[in-house]
Scaffold this motif. Structure first.
Motif, PDB file in Angstrom:
ATOM      1  N   ALA A  76     -14.035   2.355  49.657  1.00  0.00           N
ATOM      2  CA  ALA A  76     -13.589   0.967  49.508  1.00  0.00           C
ATOM      3  C   ALA A  76     -12.066   0.924  49.615  1.00  0.00           C
ATOM      4  CB  ALA A  76     -14.056   0.409  48.172  1.00  0.00           C
ATOM      5  N   SER A  77     -11.423   2.009  49.236  1.00  0.00           N
ATOM      6  CA  SER A  77      -9.949   2.034  49.268  1.00  0.00           C
ATOM      7  C   SER A  77      -9.399   1.828  50.671  1.00  0.00           C
ATOM      8  CB  SER A  77      -9.428   3.357  48.705  1.00  0.00           C
ATOM      9  OG  SER A  77      -9.801   3.479  47.352  1.00  0.00           O
ATOM     10  N   TRP A 102      -8.579  -2.298  40.731  1.00  0.00           N
ATOM     11  CA  TRP A 102      -8.982  -2.254  42.148  1.00  0.00           C
ATOM     12  C   TRP A 102      -8.415  -3.440  42.900  1.00  0.00           C
ATOM     13  CZ3 TRP A 102      -9.841   2.432  43.015  1.00  0.00           C
ATOM     14  CH2 TRP A 102     -10.479   3.235  42.071  1.00  0.00           C
ATOM     15  N   THR A 152     -15.225  -2.767  37.852  1.00  0.00           N
ATOM     16  CA  THR A 152     -15.867  -1.551  37.367  1.00  0.00           C
ATOM     17  C   THR A 152     -15.222  -1.000  36.097  1.00  0.00           C
ATOM     18  OG1 THR A 152     -15.883  -1.097  39.745  1.00  0.00           O
ATOM     19  CG2 THR A 152     -16.823   0.589  38.302  1.00  0.00           C
ATOM     20  N   ASP A 172     -14.797  -7.450  47.355  1.00  0.00           N
ATOM     21  CA  ASP A 172     -15.067  -6.045  47.073  1.00  0.00           C
ATOM     22  C   ASP A 172     -16.277  -6.021  46.135  1.00  0.00           C
ATOM     23  OD1 ASP A 172     -15.173  -3.464  46.125  1.00  0.00           O
ATOM     24  OD2 ASP A 172     -13.062  -3.365  45.512  1.00  0.00           O
ATOM     25  N   GLN A 195     -21.044   4.823  46.537  1.00  0.00           N
ATOM     26  CA  GLN A 195     -21.390   5.802  45.501  1.00  0.00           C
ATOM     27  C   GLN A 195     -21.751   5.235  44.121  1.00  0.00           C
ATOM     28  OE1 GLN A 195     -18.497   5.455  47.079  1.00  0.00           O
ATOM     29  NE2 GLN A 195     -16.733   5.645  45.739  1.00  0.00           N
ATOM     30  N   LYS A 196     -22.051   3.928  44.081  1.00  0.00           N
ATOM     31  CA  LYS A 196     -22.497   3.345  42.806  1.00  0.00           C
ATOM     32  C   LYS A 196     -23.922   2.829  42.945  1.00  0.00           C
ATOM     33  CE  LYS A 196     -17.702   2.181  42.473  1.00  0.00           C
ATOM     34  NZ  LYS A 196     -17.222   3.131  41.476  1.00  0.00           N
TER      35      LYS A 196
HETATM   36  N1  PMP Z   1     -13.314  -1.118  44.283  1.00  0.00           N
HETATM   37  C1  PMP Z   1     -14.065  -1.031  43.178  1.00  0.00           C
HETATM   38  C2  PMP Z   1     -14.548  -2.282  42.519  1.00  0.00           C
HETATM   39  C3  PMP Z   1     -14.376   0.222  42.652  1.00  0.00           C
HETATM   40  O1  PMP Z   1     -15.112   0.324  41.539  1.00  0.00           O
HETATM   41  C4  PMP Z   1     -13.907   1.390  43.308  1.00  0.00           C
HETATM   42  C5  PMP Z   1     -14.241   2.785  42.838  1.00  0.00           C
HETATM   43  N2  PMP Z   1     -14.496   2.976  41.533  1.00  0.00           N
HETATM   44  C6  PMP Z   1     -13.110   1.250  44.437  1.00  0.00           C
HETATM   45  C7  PMP Z   1     -12.861  -0.016  44.909  1.00  0.00           C
HETATM   46  C8  PMP Z   1     -12.577   2.428  45.165  1.00  0.00           C
HETATM   47  O2  PMP Z   1     -13.608   2.992  45.875  1.00  0.00           O
HETATM   48  P1  PMP Z   1     -13.469   4.312  46.732  1.00  0.00           P
HETATM   49  O3  PMP Z   1     -13.344   5.442  45.792  1.00  0.00           O
HETATM   50  O4  PMP Z   1     -14.755   4.311  47.514  1.00  0.00           O
HETATM   51  O5  PMP Z   1     -12.290   4.166  47.623  1.00  0.00           O
END
Ligand code: PMP
Length: 360
Positions: A76-77, A102, A152, A172, A195-196
């Protein structure tokens, strides 16, 4: 070794049925004579896997035909940067609702490409609520509005859509995708790291309305342009083949369980059970106001760092792992995604009750 109840915020637990299916397929997938991770992404077998995964996700989320489903990497980053790179094309400005770490990271990345206008923030109270939003915050001189549907770390969620008018809404949904029914057409773009609630880390899902594809400036690298993925069925280069395969198994599993509506029902029951226990506890406290509470991530505290530590350590011994809160919040956090069975929540509550009785 017995399985534990894994309350990790991500990577998170997967349904046991999916793990068993992957185990069955491990040495040879179907008649292929090989594991999916050994397979050419250009093979017919693999094409079937990715096509089926996409079709099942479309089915589960009722994704309209004028939306593309893309399988990307970078988490997501990477979307924190790809969204502005691809969408900040006209006004070079986007509105953000700052509801947690985030969202902050998404804002930081957007600033590299244009103006990231924060219309509202809940930082004043450690992101423990969702700010009140009204229509005049969302002036039309912006390319889109960005929200984080479920936060999260802090355990908050949007329960209604922000009044964005005609502006494209980007969300997101990393930690809430597939947890409750949504109307995809309310959004211009949805992204989620897998991954969630989806599968293993390594694949990121983007659901994007087709008219938003193809406006990125030429300076945008090929691999950061949504058009590259849309034009090539997410296979311009090698996609994260195994992660997509497992995601596909999760989608099939969710369909078998009755789909997202059924998951929503179960998730609401699980969350209600846990919050109700916490709210009636003389020891534990929830950190989020009831109306903003997440169904997926439930933070709670005892008020004493010592006790929190003891709680987490004791829980681990009881087979309830990864209950430590995020390092920026402290306390505890139980992540109860789709794959966390109701029995896990019940066991957690039983342990909390026991801990409470021992610490009167
Ligand atoms: N957005 C949210 C709402 C998240 O919970 C997370 C990861 N915990 C991220 C973005 C970042 O995700 P990633 O590690 O896949 O880049």
């Amino acid at each position: 070794m017995e399985r534990v109840y894994n309350f990790s915020a991500g990577p998170a637990c997967l349904p046991i049925e999916v793990l068993k299916q992957a185990q069955d397929d491990f040495i040879s997938y179907g008649n292929s004579g090989m594991n999916v991770m050994e397979m050419s992404h250009r093979s017919k077998e693999y094409q079937d896997i990715i096509d089926t995964a996409e079709a099942d996700l479309r089915d589960l989320m009722n994704i309209p035909d004028n939306y593309s489903v893309l399988f990307l990497q970078g988490g997501a980053s990477l979307q924190f940067a790809m969204v502005p790179l691809n969408l900040m094309t006209k006004y070079k400005k986007a509105h953000f609702v700052k509801t947690g770490q985030w969202a902050k990271k998404a804002i930081e990345q957007a600033k590299k490409f244009g103006e990231a206008n924060v219309v509202a923030s809940s930082e004043d109270k450690t992101f423990s609520y969702i700010p009140q939003l009204n229509a005049d915050m969302f002036t039309p001189d912006a390319d889109y509005v960005h929200i984080t549907s479920n936060n999260t770390i802090y355990g908050t969620r949007f329960t209604k859509l922000p009044p964005v008018g005609d502006l494209p809404l980007v969300s997101d949904m990393s930690s809430c995708i597939l947890s409750e029914e949504i109307n995809v057409a309310d959004y211009a773009l949805i992204y989620a790291g897998a991954q969630k609630n989806i599968g293993p880390a390594g694949v990121t899902i983007v659901i994007i309305r087709n008219d938003l594809i193809g406006h990125a400036p030429d300076s945008v690298p090929t691999m950061l342009n949504y058009k590259t993925y849309a034009d090539n069925g997410s296979m311009f280069n090698t996609p994260p083949t195994y992660a997509i395969y497992i995601a596909g198994l999760v989608f099939k599993h969710l369909k078998k369980l009755g789909g997202v509506g059924e998951m929503e029902k179960i998730n609401k029951e699980k969350a209600a059970m846990l919050y109700e226990f916490i709210d009636n506890s003389p020891l534990f406290q929830a950190t989020v106001e009831p109306k903003y509470r997440s169904l997926m991530n439930v933070p709670f505290i005892t008020g004493s760092e010592e006790l929190d530590k003891e709680f987490v350590a004791g829980a681990k011994k009881a087979g309830l792992v990864n209950l430590k809160g995020h390092r920026s919040v402290g306390g505890m956090r139980a992540s109860i995604y789709n794959a966390m069975p109701e029995s896990g929540v019940r066991e957690l509550i039983a342990y909390m009750a026991k801990f409470e009785a021992e610490h009167k």
